[in-house]
Design a protein around this motif. Sequence first.
Motif, mmCIF file in Angstrom:
data_model
loop_
_atom_site.group_PDB
_atom_site.id
_atom_site.type_symbol
_atom_site.label_atom_id
_atom_site.label_comp_id
_atom_site.label_asym_id
_atom_site.label_seq_id
_atom_site.Cartn_x
_atom_site.Cartn_y
_atom_site.Cartn_z
ATOM 1 N N UNK A 7 28.564 -18.828 18.335
ATOM 2 C CA UNK A 7 29.804 -19.454 18.811
ATOM 3 C C UNK A 7 30.489 -20.206 17.679
ATOM 4 N N UNK A 8 29.709 -20.916 16.877
ATOM 5 C CA UNK A 8 30.290 -21.652 15.744
ATOM 6 C C UNK A 8 30.935 -20.688 14.753
ATOM 7 N N UNK A 23 15.655 -10.310 12.948
ATOM 8 C CA UNK A 23 14.424 -10.873 13.529
ATOM 9 C C UNK A 23 14.376 -10.722 15.039
ATOM 10 N N UNK A 24 15.420 -10.116 15.622
ATOM 11 C CA UNK A 24 15.547 -10.059 17.093
ATOM 12 C C UNK A 24 15.457 -11.466 17.678
ATOM 13 N N UNK A 25 16.303 -12.347 17.102
ATOM 14 C CA UNK A 25 16.313 -13.751 17.510
ATOM 15 C C UNK A 25 17.709 -14.104 18.012
ATOM 16 N N UNK A 26 17.856 -14.491 19.269
ATOM 17 C CA UNK A 26 19.190 -14.861 19.772
ATOM 18 C C UNK A 26 19.572 -16.264 19.295
ATOM 19 N N UNK A 27 20.761 -16.380 18.723
ATOM 20 C CA UNK A 27 21.221 -17.680 18.209
ATOM 21 C C UNK A 27 22.646 -17.929 18.716
ATOM 22 N N UNK A 28 22.775 -18.169 20.018
ATOM 23 C CA UNK A 28 24.126 -18.226 20.611
ATOM 24 C C UNK A 28 24.975 -19.382 20.092
ATOM 25 N N UNK A 29 24.356 -20.512 19.722
ATOM 26 C CA UNK A 29 25.181 -21.619 19.219
ATOM 27 C C UNK A 29 25.748 -21.280 17.839
ATOM 28 N N UNK A 30 24.895 -20.729 16.980
ATOM 29 C CA UNK A 30 25.390 -20.325 15.656
ATOM 30 C C UNK A 30 26.467 -19.255 15.805
ATOM 31 N N UNK A 48 20.284 -12.476 9.592
ATOM 32 C CA UNK A 48 18.836 -12.732 9.631
ATOM 33 C C UNK A 48 18.336 -12.746 11.072
ATOM 34 N N UNK A 49 19.065 -13.471 11.931
ATOM 35 C CA UNK A 49 18.647 -13.595 13.329
ATOM 36 C C UNK A 49 18.618 -12.223 14.012
ATOM 37 N N UNK A 83 23.198 -16.065 8.378
ATOM 38 C CA UNK A 83 22.274 -16.538 9.412
ATOM 39 C C UNK A 83 22.211 -15.550 10.579
ATOM 40 N N UNK A 109 22.372 -23.493 9.204
ATOM 41 C CA UNK A 109 22.447 -23.201 10.637
ATOM 42 C C UNK A 109 22.879 -24.465 11.391
#
Lengths: 311, 311
Positions: free
Chosen positions: A271-272, A262-269, A258-259, A255, A187
């Motif tokens: 965007x990458x 998990x209902x997990x916001x991962x905006x940087x990942x 998985x996110x 990633x 990540x």
Amino acid sequence: MPMSADESTGKSNVAVIGLGSMGFGMASSLLRCGHAVVGYDPSGTAAAKLAAIGARIAKSPGDAAANASVVLCVVVNSAQTDAVLFGGSGVCPVMVPGSVFISSATMAPSEAKRLSSRLAERDILYLDAPISGGAAKAASGALTIMASGSPDAFEHARHVLDAIAAKVYRLGGEPGIGASVKMINQHLAGIHIAAACEAMVLASKLGLDLFTVYEVITASAGNSWMFENRVPHILDGDYTPRSSVEIFVKDLGILEDIARAERYPAPLAAAALQMYLATSGAGMGREDDASVARTYAALSGASLPSAKPAT
Amino acid sequence: MPMSADESTGKSNVAVIGLGSMGFGMASSLLRCGHAVVGYDPSGTAAAKLAAIGARIAKSPGDAAANASVVLCVVVNSAQTDAVLFGGSGVCPVMVPGSVFISSATMAPSEAKRLSSRLAERDILYLDAPISGGAAKAASGALTIMASGSPDAFEHARHVLDAIAAKVYRLGGEPGIGASVKMINQHLAGIHIAAACEAMVLASKLGLDLFTVYEVITASAGNSWMFENRVPHILDGDYTPRSSVEIFVKDLGILEDIARAERYPAPLAAAALQMYLATSGAGMGREDDASVARTYAALSGASLPSAKPAT
């Protein structure tokens, strides 16, 4: 009994499945430490190279595992790992109870748990053991391993881990923890490479000298392990794959899966990941992951250093 | 002539405008090196502290600069720098030709150029000299300075730079280059802090032990200077501001303004900026920038370590 390490000598019969730059390096480290190694790879070239330094070469994963107390699986993802275990001529049917399967591929924690459960039905031990370090550290036996599994699995794999790793993190008793920690590393690593490319190409757009910027940043708070490692590829204009764009298409894809679960916001990942996808979509998927810089350059008209002429 | 450094002793009359944690540390380093320091800050508390260690305290920026050969301006942004120079009781009208204005605020390169042009009309030298390092390094005279300006400006500022910095990068002859390189550093630093928060809170959501994850990542390819520096704040549950969320609302805002003007897409910086904005919008703008982790936790239901009870 060839099925467990000879405790008097600490030498094992080890099957190494997958002889890419990582697997080949790990196999050569095992040979150097005196283990008996049987290798398997669909590529005859890698197999021939390994044979030349003392390994026996098998015709299938199952053939390689036939007399092994430890099977070390160094493939790309969970699908390949599943095929090595349960596909045609796979290792699972020939592995004996009490032997250990060490899985190095980066995969979702749920996949590590699923594979280990299937092996547990046959009393085969499973070590969830993703690796970090790169080809040079694989070759010198100096990898970092992020491992989880039962104490029995660790004990049975001990001599093999000693041969391939400078540092083994014992992260817990359950498969899946190693995979999770590796995902957290990927990540960050995936974001840091894309960030290095985003920042360096902007520096070019602003007319800065990129070599000076590299010198300043590596001595400043903006530095990262990946910035320090990958930006030289940009400065050299050398996109020969040390690690390819597709690796992070895969790992940041896992990633984000998985996110999302998990209902997990991962905006940087997220965007990458788009930048790796764009770089792959533009035809650079198998080139060095620093090629993301070429995508930023193409999108902005910035110039980048060109490759040095061959001498 | 009090207007230039006494070359026989290397001691200058230095006005330090802005006595926050950085300016105060720089002023104390100057005093320690034997320079005569006049400080100004709107906060009486900071000024009183500086007076206690030997500085004269002025009633306005202009008052501070009256006999200074060097004015060191350590404020937050270009608007404050402009006010110090050209606002009521500003320093520009009292600075004499040949004296030097050292500007430390992070700002757009175009602003650095504009301010230096206005001072050039009055033959006042301008050094575009953003800093990196933090309060501890400011206090010990060990900052990193990313500077550009004329050889005269560097020469005139030399003894002051020696007193406050461990490393001075001379990036070029034109103001704006220092500002650009600092923006590239902030671009990376801002992304890396947000990435550290995104990854560590996901680790918590996945049930991993965060202290172990910190240990593994800092020894792996996912590491960054900011990960290593900020994650301990999360582990301690301590969001006392070392550097506040608002700093990156500002700096990534400037970065996105520059990128937009250059027609340069910077999706990672944009995603990171949204997370700083959300953290500030939720009321944590003046708390430590690791508070971005609390935003990720609030958005996902993940738990984070709580603060240790005061002892």
